[in-house]
Design an enzyme around this catalytic site. Structure first.
Site, PDB file in Angstrom:
ATOM      1  N   GLU A  84       6.116  -5.954  43.928  1.00 15.47           N
ATOM      2  CA  GLU A  84       7.336  -6.456  44.561  1.00 15.47           C
ATOM      3  C   GLU A  84       8.568  -6.240  43.693  1.00 15.47           C
ATOM      4  OE1 GLU A  84       7.969  -7.571  47.495  1.00 15.47           O
ATOM      5  OE2 GLU A  84       5.935  -7.693  48.288  1.00 15.47           O
ATOM      6  N   GLU A 115     -16.010  -7.359  36.680  1.00 17.88           N
ATOM      7  CA  GLU A 115     -15.354  -8.313  35.788  1.00 17.88           C
ATOM      8  C   GLU A 115     -16.205  -8.673  34.574  1.00 17.88           C
ATOM      9  OE1 GLU A 115     -16.041 -12.818  36.943  1.00 17.88           O
ATOM     10  OE2 GLU A 115     -15.070 -11.764  38.598  1.00 17.88           O
TER      11      GLU A 115
END
Length: 294
Positions: A84, A115
Site C-alpha cells: 500500500e 515457517e
C-alpha cells in the site's frame, strides 16, 4: 516437550468457552467486546512502538529499507502494509518490502512447513540483498516462528537493525532483536486463531510504522498525502483536491498546476505557494529535504 504451553496466543479465552452454543448475536457481541483488548495492548506498548518508528525513520533517511518478514497471517499482514505504500506515498516498491514463508504463493495458499525452516528466513533476506542500512521487522504472533528467528539471526549477523513484533510476553523472537514489541490482546475467541485479535494488533502496529515513517521523510504535509501516486481516477481527483486544500486555489487552477507539475501534488503545491516554475519547485524541495515548508 510442549513448546506452546506458555504462549499467550495458545491460551483459552474463558469468555468464549461456550462459543459453539451461543447465538450469532451473542457471539458477535462477544467478538466486538474482545477487540477492546487490542487497544489496551497497544497503549501498553506505546514506548516500544515509538522506539521502533524512530529506528525505521532513521533507516529510511539514511538510504535503508523496511523489511517485514513473517509466516502465515503475520507474513500476509506485512505484505499488505508494504504494497500500500507505493500508491500512497510514491515510494519505490523496494522501499518497504514484505516477505512471507513459502514465497508469494503463500499469500493465498498455505505452504505447509515453510515457517519451520529457519534457513528459509535467511535465504529470503539474502535474495533481496539485505544490507546493514536496512531494518528487518520479524512478525510472529506466537513469538517463536523459526523462519522469523532465522531471518533475525541473519540480519543481526550483517549489522542490520532488527525488530521483533509478537503477541505474547517474553517472546522467543524478542531475544534475537534490538527492539521488541510484545503487544498482548489476550486469548482469542477461537483458541489459537491468531488471525483474530493478534492479527488486528499486528496490523495496527504496522499501520503506525509505515505511516509515521513516511511522515518523518516528508511524504505528508499536515495530514495530507502530498506524495500520493495518481494511479486511478479517485486518486487523480484526490490529488487536485489536496492542492486546493493546501493552497486555497480553485479546482481549475489546481488542475492546471497539477499538469504543469508532471502530476506531482507536492511540486504543484510548492509552485503555487512560491509562485515559481517546475524546476525551481524541485530545487526548493531538494533544499528542504523533500518537505513542504509553510
Amino acid at each position: 516437550m510442549n513448546i506452546l504451553e506458555n504462549i499467550n496466543t495458545e491460551k483459552r479465552n474463558p469468555r468464549s468457552l461456550n462459543l459453539d452454543s451461543m447465538s450469532i448475536a451473542e457471539a458477535v457481541s462477544l467478538m466486538i467486546d474482545e477487540e477492546y483488548g487490542v487497544i489496551e495492548a497497544l497503549k501498553e506498548q506505546h514506548r516500544n512502538i515509538t522506539e521502533v518508528i524512530l529506528a525505521t525513520s532513521y533507516s529510511l533517511r539514511n538510504g535503508g529499507r523496511i523489511i517485514y518478514i513473517g509466516a502465515g497471517t503475520s507474513g500476509r499482514l506485512g505484505i499488505l502494509d508494504a504494497v500500500e505504500c507505493p500508491p500512497t506515498f510514491s515510494v519505490d516498491y523496494n522501499t518497504i518490502v514484505g516477505l512471507i514463508a513459502g514465497g508469494e504463493k503463500a499469500f493465498i495458499q498455505a505452504q505447509e512447513g515453510a515457517e519451520d525452516a529457519a534457513n528459509f528466513g535467511k535465504e529470503d533476506l539474502q535474495s533481496i540483498n539485505l544490507t546493514a542500512k536496512d531494518i528487518v521487522i520479524g512478525i510472529a504472533a506466537s513469538g517463536r516462528t523459526p523462519y522469523v528467528i532465522g531471518a533475525l539471526e541473519y540480519a543481526n549477523s550483517i549489522g542490520a537493525t532488527t525488530v521483533a513484533i509478537s503477541c505474547t510476553k517474553q517472546a522467543k523472537i524478542s531475544k534475537y532483536a534490538k527492539y521488541s514489541i510484545e503487544a498482548v490482546p489476550g486469548p482469542e475467541v477461537l483458541t489459537g486463531s491468531t488471525r483474530l485479535k493478534a492479527g488486528t494488533t499486528q496490523k495496527l502496529i504496522l499501520n503506525m510504522i509505515s505511516t509515521l515513517s513516511m511522515v518523518s521523510v516528508g511524504k505528508v504535509y499536515q495530514n495530507l498525502m502530498v506524495d500520493v501516486k495518481p494511479t486511478n481516477q479517485k486518486l487523480i481527483e484526490r490529488s487536485k483536491n489536496i492542492i486546493c486544500e493546501v493552497t486555497g486555489v480553485d479546482y481549475t487552477t489546481a488542475e492546471k498546476f497539477y499538469l504543469k507539475a508532471n502530476k506531482s501534488v507536492k511540486v504543484a503545491i510548492v509552485m503555487i505557494l512560491n509562485n515559481c516554475d517546475y524546476e525551481k519547485a524541485l530545487a526548493i524541495l531538494k533544499n528542504n529535504n523533500n518537505f513542504i515548508k509553510s
